[in-house]
Design an enzyme around this catalytic site. Structure first.
Site, PDB file in Angstrom:
ATOM      1  N   ASP A  10       0.851  -1.208   0.000  1.00 56.66           N
ATOM      2  CA  ASP A  10       0.000   0.000   0.000  1.00 56.66           C
ATOM      3  C   ASP A  10       0.881   1.251   0.000  1.00 56.66           C
ATOM      4  O   ASP A  10       0.826   2.046   0.925  1.00 56.66           O
ATOM      5  CB  ASP A  10      -0.932  -0.001   1.228  1.00 56.66           C
ATOM      6  CG  ASP A  10      -0.181   0.011   2.555  1.00 56.66           C
ATOM      7  OD1 ASP A  10       0.990  -0.420   2.596  1.00 56.66           O
ATOM      8  OD2 ASP A  10      -0.763   0.488   3.559  1.00 56.66           O
ATOM      9  N   HIS A 240       9.788  -0.318   9.037  1.00 56.63           N
ATOM     10  CA  HIS A 240       8.805  -1.413   9.063  1.00 56.63           C
ATOM     11  C   HIS A 240       8.888  -2.341   7.846  1.00 56.63           C
ATOM     12  O   HIS A 240       9.307  -3.491   7.947  1.00 56.63           O
ATOM     13  CB  HIS A 240       7.393  -0.830   9.138  1.00 56.63           C
ATOM     14  CG  HIS A 240       7.131   0.001  10.351  1.00 56.63           C
ATOM     15  ND1 HIS A 240       7.206  -0.500  11.636  1.00 56.63           N
ATOM     16  CD2 HIS A 240       6.785   1.297  10.485  1.00 56.63           C
ATOM     17  CE1 HIS A 240       6.909   0.451  12.501  1.00 56.63           C
ATOM     18  NE2 HIS A 240       6.655   1.557  11.830  1.00 56.63           N
TER      19      HIS A 240
HETATM   20  O1  RIB Z   1       2.716  -0.263  10.983  1.00 55.70           O
HETATM   21  C1  RIB Z   1       3.534  -0.124   9.878  1.00 55.70           C
HETATM   22  C2  RIB Z   1       2.803  -0.443   8.596  1.00 55.70           C
HETATM   23  O2  RIB Z   1       1.719   0.453   8.439  1.00 55.70           O
HETATM   24  C3  RIB Z   1       3.629  -0.304   7.354  1.00 55.70           C
HETATM   25  O3  RIB Z   1       3.229  -1.267   6.413  1.00 55.70           O
HETATM   26  C4  RIB Z   1       3.378   1.098   6.887  1.00 55.70           C
HETATM   27  O4  RIB Z   1       3.425   1.220   5.496  1.00 55.70           O
HETATM   28  C5  RIB Z   1       2.110   1.538   7.602  1.00 55.70           C
HETATM   29  O5  RIB Z   1       1.065   2.019   6.958  1.00 55.70           O
HETATM   30 CA    CA Z   2       2.899  -0.627   4.068  1.00 49.86          CA
END
Ligand code: RIB
Ligand code: CA
Length: 314
Positions: A10, A240
């Site tokens: 995303d 992340h």
């Molecule tokens: O919590 C981190 C996740 O949520 C990642 O995938 C980042 O893109 C966010 O939207």
């Molecule tokens: Ca993401």
């Protein structure tokens, strides 16, 4: 042999870091990107995925997927984190290629069936596309090599609510389906990603050594860093989504515990992942016969980051 992967994404700033890494690394054969709503609308995340592939100079199909979660009303897009366009205000306005005709769910099913037991799914957004693929093709669970997902938290608070991490919060019912299915799942959540700290200096080095992609990442991540410093009070970002990809390439940099995972699907703790270690709380109702999930509990942050920088250096 290169690992065949599909990244369900995303984009999203940290998605951009992850996608560039996967397309640059010699360890992956990226069979496609499947877009899902999350950090922005499905129109925008599909556009961003196409733009990132183009910036990477890669020839990789992009399929547009779900625009809404399975059962709940869609949450607000996190514009204060990723910008109105999901790219910190720097999404290229035009792209030269279109998404493939097929829906992301069919793209996933067809690609896995064409490559039985050899495709790793790497979801780094809400798990809606993956759950829909499982629902449409239950044989998927036995045909996928494994699922390595970014999401959840076993021992830490969430990052969007005290209980929930963003990807699981966005579609808790989809996440529950993924954790319940009988396939190999690695949950790489906040317990690991909070050990990996990306600084502005790291991104400046990327801009210097990583070509067009490094320069793009520096521009696009400005607002992301501002959010972390002004709102969260950190002078770095948690790394992340790239960490899920790096787990695939360098699992020795992460500590993993065999567990089962359930997801709270409503109420004030909606989106919370509860991880039960395989050797504890045996015989508890609701946990027997639950699928096994490898939960990442920590990461060697400096080594993860060093590997990322080395891979991105031209
Ligand atoms: O919590 C981190 C996740 O949520 C990642 O995938 C980042 O893109 C966010 O939207
Ligand atoms: Ca993401």
């Amino acid at each position: 042999m290169r690992e065949k992967i599909i990244i369900d994404t995303d984009p999203g700033i940290d998605d951009a870091f992850a996608i560039f890494y996967a397309l640059r690394s010699a360890q992956f054969d990226v069979l496609g990107l499947t877009a899902v709503y999350g950090n922005a609308s499905i129109e925008q995340t599909t556009h961003n995925a196409l733009a990132l592939v183009e910036l990477a100079g890669a020839d990789c199909p992009v399929a547009r997927g779900a625009g809404d979660p399975l059962e709940i009303e869609r949450r607000a897009y996190p514009t204060m984190v990723h910008g109105e366009d999901g790219m910190g205000g720097f999404a290229p306005t035009t792209v030269s290629k279109a998404a493939v005709e097929r829906h992301a769910v069919d793209f996933i099913i067809d690609t896995v069936r064409a490559n039985p037991s050899s495709v790793t799914l790497v979801p780094i957004g809400p798990l809606t596309n993956i759950a829909l693929a499982l629902r449409k093709a239950p044989d998927l669970a036995s045909l996928v090599k494994r699922v390595v997902l970014m999401g959840g938290a076993a021992q830490l608070n969430g990052n969007v609510t005290p209980a929930a991490e963003a990807n699981i919060y966005d579609d808790p019912h989809a996440a529950e389906m993924v954790f319940a299915a009988d396939w190999e799942v690695v949950m790489l959540g906040l317990d690991a990603t909070h050990d990996v700290h990306l600084t502005r200096d790291d991104v400046a080095a990327l801009a210097r050594d990583g070509g067009v992609q490094g320069q793009f990442l520096q521009q696009a991540s400005e607002q992301y860093f501002d959010f972390h410093s002004d709102v969260v009070g950190l002078d770095f970002c948690h790394f992340h989504d790239p960490s899920a990809l790096i787990y695939c390439a360098k699992p020795e940099l992460f500590a993993v515990q065999a567990s089962s995972v359930r997801v709270v699907t409503d109420g004030f703790a909606s989106g919370k992942t509860i991880a039960k270690p395989a050797t504890r709380f045996t015989g508890q109702p609701g946990w027997e016969d639950r699928a096994r999930v490898s939960v990442c509990l920590s990461a060697d942050g400096p080594a993860v980051l060093a590997h990322y920088q080395a891979t991105m250096k031209l």
